[in-house]
Scaffold this motif. Structure first.
Motif, PDB file in Angstrom:
ATOM      1  N   THR A  60       0.824  -1.214   0.000  1.00  0.00           N
ATOM      2  CA  THR A  60       0.000   0.000   0.000  1.00  0.00           C
ATOM      3  C   THR A  60       0.851   1.254   0.000  1.00  0.00           C
ATOM      4  O   THR A  60       2.002   1.256   0.475  1.00  0.00           O
ATOM      5  N   ASN A  61       0.269   2.318  -0.541  1.00  0.00           N
ATOM      6  CA  ASN A  61       0.855   3.661  -0.456  1.00  0.00           C
ATOM      7  C   ASN A  61       0.054   4.548   0.497  1.00  0.00           C
ATOM      8  O   ASN A  61       0.130   5.779   0.411  1.00  0.00           O
ATOM      9  N   ASN A  62      -0.689   3.945   1.405  1.00  0.00           N
ATOM     10  CA  ASN A  62      -1.468   4.720   2.368  1.00  0.00           C
ATOM     11  C   ASN A  62      -0.543   5.287   3.443  1.00  0.00           C
ATOM     12  O   ASN A  62      -0.187   4.595   4.398  1.00  0.00           O
ATOM     13  N   PHE A  63      -0.149   6.547   3.269  1.00  0.00           N
ATOM     14  CA  PHE A  63       0.760   7.194   4.210  1.00  0.00           C
ATOM     15  C   PHE A  63       0.194   8.521   4.698  1.00  0.00           C
ATOM     16  O   PHE A  63       0.717   9.591   4.370  1.00  0.00           O
ATOM     17  N   PRO A  64      -0.883   8.491   5.477  1.00  0.00           N
ATOM     18  CA  PRO A  64      -1.271   9.732   6.139  1.00  0.00           C
ATOM     19  C   PRO A  64      -0.126  10.171   7.045  1.00  0.00           C
ATOM     20  O   PRO A  64       0.443   9.352   7.771  1.00  0.00           O
ATOM     21  N   ASP A  65       0.257  11.438   6.971  1.00  0.00           N
ATOM     22  CA  ASP A  65       1.349  11.883   7.842  1.00  0.00           C
ATOM     23  C   ASP A  65       1.098  13.291   8.311  1.00  0.00           C
ATOM     24  O   ASP A  65       0.195  13.978   7.813  1.00  0.00           O
ATOM     25  N   CYS A  66       1.892  13.729   9.267  1.00  0.00           N
ATOM     26  CA  CYS A  66       1.620  15.024   9.891  1.00  0.00           C
ATOM     27  C   CYS A  66       1.791  16.176   8.918  1.00  0.00           C
ATOM     28  O   CYS A  66       1.187  17.234   9.093  1.00  0.00           O
ATOM     29  N   SER A  67       2.577  16.001   7.861  1.00  0.00           N
ATOM     30  CA  SER A  67       2.703  17.049   6.851  1.00  0.00           C
ATOM     31  C   SER A  67       1.365  17.347   6.195  1.00  0.00           C
ATOM     32  O   SER A  67       1.094  18.486   5.814  1.00  0.00           O
ATOM     33  N   ASN A  68       0.508  16.322   6.066  1.00  0.00           N
ATOM     34  CA  ASN A  68      -0.823  16.533   5.494  1.00  0.00           C
ATOM     35  C   ASN A  68      -1.615  17.561   6.276  1.00  0.00           C
ATOM     36  O   ASN A  68      -2.517  18.212   5.729  1.00  0.00           O
ATOM     37  N   MET A  69      -1.315  17.704   7.567  1.00  0.00           N
ATOM     38  CA  MET A  69      -2.090  18.593   8.428  1.00  0.00           C
ATOM     39  C   MET A  69      -1.474  19.983   8.569  1.00  0.00           C
ATOM     40  O   MET A  69      -2.106  20.871   9.129  1.00  0.00           O
ATOM     41  N   CYS A  70      -0.246  20.173   8.089  1.00  0.00           N
ATOM     42  CA  CYS A  70       0.393  21.476   8.317  1.00  0.00           C
ATOM     43  C   CYS A  70       0.894  22.115   7.026  1.00  0.00           C
ATOM     44  O   CYS A  70       0.359  23.119   6.576  1.00  0.00           O
ATOM     45  N   HIS A  71       1.904  21.530   6.377  1.00  0.00           N
ATOM     46  CA  HIS A  71       2.534  22.195   5.233  1.00  0.00           C
ATOM     47  C   HIS A  71       2.330  21.448   3.917  1.00  0.00           C
ATOM     48  O   HIS A  71       3.122  21.612   2.989  1.00  0.00           O
ATOM     49  N   GLU A  72       1.255  20.654   3.816  1.00  0.00           N
ATOM     50  CA  GLU A  72       0.993  20.002   2.525  1.00  0.00           C
ATOM     51  C   GLU A  72       0.727  21.036   1.439  1.00  0.00           C
ATOM     52  O   GLU A  72       1.046  20.826   0.265  1.00  0.00           O
ATOM     53  N   ALA A  73       0.143  22.177   1.822  1.00  0.00           N
ATOM     54  CA  ALA A  73      -0.069  23.246   0.843  1.00  0.00           C
ATOM     55  C   ALA A  73       1.256  23.751   0.287  1.00  0.00           C
ATOM     56  O   ALA A  73       1.332  24.177  -0.874  1.00  0.00           O
ATOM     57  N   THR A  74       2.305  23.705   1.095  1.00  0.00           N
ATOM     58  CA  THR A  74       3.645  24.051   0.610  1.00  0.00           C
ATOM     59  C   THR A  74       4.147  22.988  -0.355  1.00  0.00           C
ATOM     60  O   THR A  74       4.653  23.299  -1.439  1.00  0.00           O
ATOM     61  N   SER A  75       4.024  21.719   0.036  1.00  0.00           N
ATOM     62  CA  SER A  75       4.513  20.637  -0.806  1.00  0.00           C
ATOM     63  C   SER A  75       3.832  20.643  -2.168  1.00  0.00           C
ATOM     64  O   SER A  75       4.479  20.441  -3.200  1.00  0.00           O
ATOM     65  N   VAL A  76       2.534  20.881  -2.187  1.00  0.00           N
ATOM     66  CA  VAL A  76       1.780  20.897  -3.437  1.00  0.00           C
ATOM     67  C   VAL A  76       1.968  22.217  -4.178  1.00  0.00           C
ATOM     68  O   VAL A  76       2.240  22.246  -5.382  1.00  0.00           O
ATOM     69  N   GLY A  77       1.834  23.317  -3.447  1.00  0.00           N
ATOM     70  CA  GLY A  77       1.854  24.621  -4.095  1.00  0.00           C
ATOM     71  C   GLY A  77       3.197  24.992  -4.691  1.00  0.00           C
ATOM     72  O   GLY A  77       3.283  25.436  -5.845  1.00  0.00           O
ATOM     73  N   LEU A  78       4.275  24.822  -3.933  1.00  0.00           N
ATOM     74  CA  LEU A  78       5.592  25.194  -4.445  1.00  0.00           C
ATOM     75  C   LEU A  78       6.075  24.227  -5.517  1.00  0.00           C
ATOM     76  O   LEU A  78       6.821  24.628  -6.423  1.00  0.00           O
ATOM     77  N   ALA A  79       5.670  22.959  -5.438  1.00  0.00           N
ATOM     78  CA  ALA A  79       6.072  22.017  -6.484  1.00  0.00           C
ATOM     79  C   ALA A  79       5.552  22.478  -7.841  1.00  0.00           C
ATOM     80  O   ALA A  79       6.252  22.368  -8.863  1.00  0.00           O
ATOM     81  N   LYS A  80       4.343  23.016  -7.878  1.00  0.00           N
ATOM     82  CA  LYS A  80       3.783  23.511  -9.136  1.00  0.00           C
ATOM     83  C   LYS A  80       4.392  24.848  -9.538  1.00  0.00           C
ATOM     84  O   LYS A  80       4.468  25.174 -10.721  1.00  0.00           O
ATOM     85  N   SER A  81       4.814  25.607  -8.555  1.00  0.00           N
ATOM     86  CA  SER A  81       5.320  26.954  -8.813  1.00  0.00           C
ATOM     87  C   SER A  81       6.807  26.965  -9.170  1.00  0.00           C
ATOM     88  O   SER A  81       7.200  27.473 -10.226  1.00  0.00           O
ATOM     89  N   ILE A  82       7.639  26.392  -8.301  1.00  0.00           N
ATOM     90  CA  ILE A  82       9.091  26.451  -8.515  1.00  0.00           C
ATOM     91  C   ILE A  82       9.714  25.067  -8.666  1.00  0.00           C
ATOM     92  O   ILE A  82      10.928  24.940  -8.788  1.00  0.00           O
TER      93      ILE A  82
END
Length: 762
Positions: A184-206
Motif C-alpha cells: 500500500t501507499n497509504n501514508f497519512p502523515d503530519c505534513s498533510n495537516m500542516c505544510h501540505e499546501a507548501t509541498s503541493v503549491g511550491l512544487a507547481k510553482s518552482i
C-alpha cells in the motif's frame, strides 16, 4: 490602557488573564526553563542533556525544525526545546502498575496534559476489553498479533500507515519500505495537516515543495517578511536570527492577525548585555494585522501596488521595478497573473484583507526598494481552504523581482516538527513518483504498488466508512490532531487493529480497536544500541540540511526498542523473510543509510557526508535558479476565486497553540506571552467586535460553527486581534471543523478559517 483596548482593572476581573509586558525570551524564558527542569527532571544529572541539544556530537531537538548555525554556542536550545527534552527525559513512568490502577474509562476523564505528564511508557501493552485495562505483553507476542492482524485484512489498502514528524530518516525509510512491501501507499502523515499546501503549491510553482533559503541567507537579506507565523512559541530559535537582522537595520514586515510578542521584541537569554539591562531588540518594523483568512487579498494587494509602481517608473523613463530579465529567462505565466491582478478592486481587497490600501502599498514599497528579500510563512498561510493559492501567491511575489537563486533572497516555509520534511524526502508520501518506486523495487526485489494512497483526511474518511480496518501509527496523536473528533473518534473505535508506537501515552490510545497494541520506543535523547554497537540517526531541517542526531541518555526502561527496530520487527512478523534482511538493516544503521542512498540519488555518499559536523544540504534547485518543473521554468500561478468568504453575521476563527504547547503535546496550562495563566478555555476577541455583539470581557460564551459543532463554555477576552477575527486553542477547537473542511488541492485541514457565531453560553 493595554494594547488590546482593555484596562488593567478589566483584566484583573478575569482569573488567569493579565497583560504580559515583558519581551519574548528574557528572564521569563529562563524561569520557564528552570520550572520545566524542576517539574520534570528534578535534580537528575540528565539535565546535562540540554548542553548536547543541537550540537554536532549531540541530539537534534525533538521540537521544531529550525536549522542549527554552523558555529553553535554552548546553549544552542530555546525555552520550548528545553520543555521538549525535559518532557522526554522525565523520570516519571507509566508502568504496568499504573495501567492496573487506571482503566481506559478512567483515563478518558483525564486532560491531555495530565495523560502525557504521567510519564514515559515502559512496557508493550495490549488493551483487554474484558477488564477495560491495558495489560503488559511481551514483544514477541505483540509482533505476532500485529502480523496476524495485518495479514487478516482483505487487501493491503485496508491498512493506514501514519507517520509523525518526530521519526528519523532511518525509521521513516524502513517504515515506507515495510508498507510498500506489504502492498500500500497509504501514508497519512503530519505534513498533510500542516505544510501540505507548501509541498503541493511550491512544487507547481518552482518545482520543489520546500524552502529555498539557508540560515546564512538571513545575514544578507535587505528585507524580511513574516506572514502567518509565531516564532516566539513555535520556532523560538528563529528569534536570534530575526534580532540579528533587526540590529543591522533590516526592515522586518509582519502580517499576522494577532499581535504576538515574539514578532515584536526579543531579549536573548544568551546575551548578558540585554539580560542585565532593560534593553530588548525591536523586531517588527511594521506590523499589519491582516484578518483571519485575509492573506490572499493582502498578497494580491501587494502585487497590485507593485505592478502600479512598476508602470509608474517605466512611464517616468525608469527601468521598472520588476526583474524583467529574470522573468523572461526563468518564468512563464506573468501575463495571466497580471490580468488577474489588474481586475482586483481595491475596495474588495481592503474588505477581504482587513488592511487599508495604504498599508498594502507600504508593504509593496518596502519590497520594491529592497534588493534581496526573504518571505517566511507558517501555518497561518497553509491551514486554509485556499492554502495552496496562498503559498503560490507568495512565490509569485518573489518571482516578480527575481528573489530566488541569490544570497539573501528566497522563500522560507517554517516547518513544524523536527523531521517532518525529512520523512517526506525519504518516501513518506501517498503520491510516490515512479522513478523512486522503480529504484526501491530494484534495491529490495519487491513490487511496490503504483496506486495513489491516502492522505490524512482520506485515511480518516476511510476509517469512518469501514474501508480501512487497521492503523499503524509511528508516533503522534492522530485522533486528537485531526479535525472533526465527532467523526474521527468513532472511526478509531471501528478498527480491527490499532498500533501506537510512542514514548508517552496519549488520547489516541484511549480509542481502542478490536485489537490495540501500544509499543514504547526510545526517545531521541536516549542511547540506541543494536547488534553492531551504539547507533545514531539523521534528520532534515526546514532548510534541507541533513545532519546526525546521537542520543546519550540511559533509556527510560530496560527493553525499550528504537523506532527502526520496532518497524523491522513488525515487518518480519507480517511479511516473513521476503528477501529483505530486516535484522541486518537494523543491526547497523549505516546499512539503512546505504539503502536510502540507493533509492534517493540526492543522498550520494550519505554515510560519509553526514559524518561531517553539521551534515550536508540536499539539492535545492530553485536556490541555483534551476526549476525541476516539467518545462524547466518557474510558474506564475493565478489563484482564481480562492479567498475566504465570511457570512456577514460570522467571525472567522483560527486555532492557535499556546506557549506551553507543541502540536498536540501540552506541557502546561500557561500562555505567557498572551497573558494567560493556568487555563485554556479562552476565546481571543477584538474589543470592537465584543462591544458590537454585547459581550463583556470575561463573559462565558459558546462558539458555534454549526448546530452540531459547538465549542461550549469559553471565556471571551479582549485581545489585540484583527477585527472580524477570533482565536481559540488547538486541539480543543478542532470539533468546529468538519473533516471535509480542507484545501481542495492539498487536503490541508482549514484549522485557521472557520466561520463561527458567538453566543452567550448555554
Amino acid at each position: 490602557m493595554a494594547q488590546d483596548g482593555s484596562t488593567m482593572d478589566e483584566d484583573a476581573l478575569v482569573p488567569g488573564v493579565a497583560p504580559y509586558d515583558g519581551p519574548a525570551g528574557g528572564w521569563g524564558a529562563l524561569r520557564a526553563v528552570a520550572v520545566a527542569i524542576k517539574d520534570q527532571m528534578g535534580a537528575s544529572a540528565d539535565t546535562r542533556a540540554l548542553l548536547r541539544m543541537n550540537q554536532p556530537d549531540g541530539f537534534d531537538c525533538p521540537g521544531c525544525a529550525w536549522p542549527d548555525p554552523r558555529h553553535t554556542s554552548s546553549f544552542e536550545f530555546c525555552e520550548n526545546g528545553a520543555k521538549a527534552v525535559t518532557w522526554e527525559a522525565t523520570p516519571k513512568r507509566v508502568d504496568p502498575d499504573f495501567f492496573a490502577t487506571h482503566s481506559v474509562s478512567d483515563l478518558w476523564q483525564w486532560t491531555d496534559h495530565r495523560l502525557e505528564d504521567a510519564g514515559r511508557l515502559t512496557h508493550p501493552l495490549r488493551y483487554d476489553p474484558a477488564t477495560d485495562h491495558y495489560v503488559p505483553i511481551g514483544w514477541d507476542e505483540a509482533m505476532a498479533r500485529i502480523g496476524k492482524g495485518l495479514n487478516a485484512l482483505d487487501h493491503a489498502d485496508q491498512a493506514e500507515f501514519y507517520c509523525s514528524g518526530r521519526a528519523s530518516n532511518e525509521a521513516a525509510f524502513l517504515y515506507q519500505l515495510f508498507a510498500r512491501a506489504f502492498g500500500t501507499n497509504n501514508f497519512p502523515d503530519c505534513s498533510n495537516m500542516c505544510h501540505e499546501a507548501t509541498s503541493v503549491g511550491l512544487a507547481k510553482s518552482i518545482g520543489l515543495g520546500k524552502g529555498s533559503v539557508t540560515l546564512e541567507d538571513f545575514d544578507q537579506a535587505d528585507a524580511i517578511f513574516c506572514i502567518g507565523h509565531n516564532p516566539g512559541t513555535n520556532h523560538p530559535r528563529m528569534l536570534s536570527t530575526l534580532a540579528a537582522a533587526a540590529r543591522r537595520g533590516v526592515p522586518i514586515i509582519v502580517a499576522n492577525p494577532l499581535r504576538e510578542r515574539g514578532l515584536e521584541r526579543f531579549k536573548s537569554p544568551q546575551h548578558p548585555t540585554e539580560m542585565l539591562t532593560p534593553k530588548a531588540t525591536r523586531l517588527a518594523s511594521a506590523y499589519h494585522q491582516v484578518k483571519v483568512g485575509g492573506d490572499l487579498p493582502m498578497l494580491r494587494g501587494i502585487m497590485k501596488a507593485l505592478l502600479a509602481a512598476d508602470a509608474q517608473d517605466l512611464a517616468a523613463g525608469g527601468p521598472g521595478l520588476l526583474d524583467r530579465a529574470f522573468i523572461a529567462e526563468h518564468t512563464v505565466g506573468i501575463e495571466a497573473l497580471r490580468a488577474e491582478i489588474d481586475v482586483q478592486d481595491w475596495e474588495a481587497l481592503e474588505q477581504g484583507s482587513g488592511l487599508s490600501r495604504a498599508a498594502m502599498e507600504s508593504m509593496a514599497q518596502v519590497y520594491a526598494t529592497a534588493r534581496n528579500v526573504i518571505i517566511c510563512y507558517g501555518m497561518g498561510i497553509t491551514q486554509h481552504r485556499h492554502g495552496t493559492q496562498n503559498v503560490q501567491q507568495i512565490a509569485n511575489l518573489l518571482l516578480m523581482r527575481g528573489n530566488f537563486g541569490r544570497p539573501g533572497a528566497g522563500i522560507c516555509p517554517l516547518r513544524g516538527h523536527s523531521n517532518v520534511q525529512g520523512d517526506r524526502t525519504v518516501g513518506i508520501t501517498e503520491l510516490p513518483k515512479e522513478d523512486m518506486l522503480a529504484r526501491l523495487d530494484a534495491r529490495f526485489g519487491i513490487a511496490s504498488p503504483r496506486k495513489p494512497g491516502h492522505s490524512a483526511v482520506e485515511a480518516l474518511a476511510a476509517m469512518a466508512s469501514g474501508d480501512a480496518r487497521a492503523l499503524i501509527a509511528l508516533g503522534g496523536n492522530l485522533a486528537v490532531a485531526m479535525p472533526d473528533p465527532q467523526l474521527c473518534f468513532p472511526a478509531f473505535r471501528k478498527l480491527d487493529l490499532a498500533v501506537h508506537i510512542l514514548t508517552k501515552f496519549n488520547r489516541s490510545c484511549l480509542l481502542p480497536a478490536r485489537e490495540t497494541i501500544v509499543l514504547p520506543c526510545l526517545g531521541r535523547t536516549e542511547l540506541d544500541v543494536q547488534a553492531s554497537g551504539p547507533q545514531w540517526v539523521t534528520v532534515e531541517d526546514s532548510m534541507s540540511m541533513v545532519h546526525a542526531s546521537r542520543g546519550r541518555l540511559k533509556p527510560a526502561a530496560e527493553g525499550l526498542k528504537s523506532e527502526p527496530a520496532i518497524v523491522a520487527a513488525m515487518a518480519r512478523a507480517t511479511l516473513g523473510d521476503g528477501g529483505i534482511d530486516w535484522e541486518g538493516l537494523v543491526a547497523d544503521y549505516d546499512r539503512i543509510r546505504d539503502a536510502i542512498e540507493a533509492v534517493f540519488p540526492d543522498f550520494r555518499d550519505f554515510n560519509d557526508r553526514v559524518r561531517v559536523p553539521g551534515g550536508f544540504r540536499l539539492t535545492v534547485g530553485p536556490a541555483q535558479r534551476q526549476w525541476p518543473t516539467p518545462d524547466g521554468k518557474a510558474h506564475f500561478l493565478t489563484a482564481g476565486d480562492g479567498g475566504a468568504h465570511v457570512p456577514e453575521d460570522r467571525l472567522m476563527l483560527a486555532t492557535i497553540r499556546s506557549h506551553d504547547q507543541y502540536n498536540t503535546t501540552i506541557y502546561g496550562l500557561n500562555d505567557r506571552y498572551r497573558g494567560i495563566t493556568g487555563r485554556r478555555d479562552i476565546l481571543f476577541m477584538n474589543a470592537a467586535d465584543m462591544a458590537r455583539l454585547g459581550i463583556a470581557h470575561g463573559d462565558r460564551v459558546d462558539v458555534v460553527a454549526a448546530p452540531d459543532r459547538v465549542l461550549a463554555g469559553q471565556t471571551a477576552i479582549h485581545h489585540d486581534i484583527a477585527p472580524g477575527s477570533v482565536a481559540a486553542y488547538y486541539p480543543e477547537a478542532n470539533g468546529l471543523l468538519p473533516l471535509d473542511g480542507h484545501d481542495r488541492q492539498s487536503g490541508t485541514p482549514a484549522y485557521k478559517t472557520i466561520p463561527v457565531l458567538i453566543r452567550p453560553a448555554a
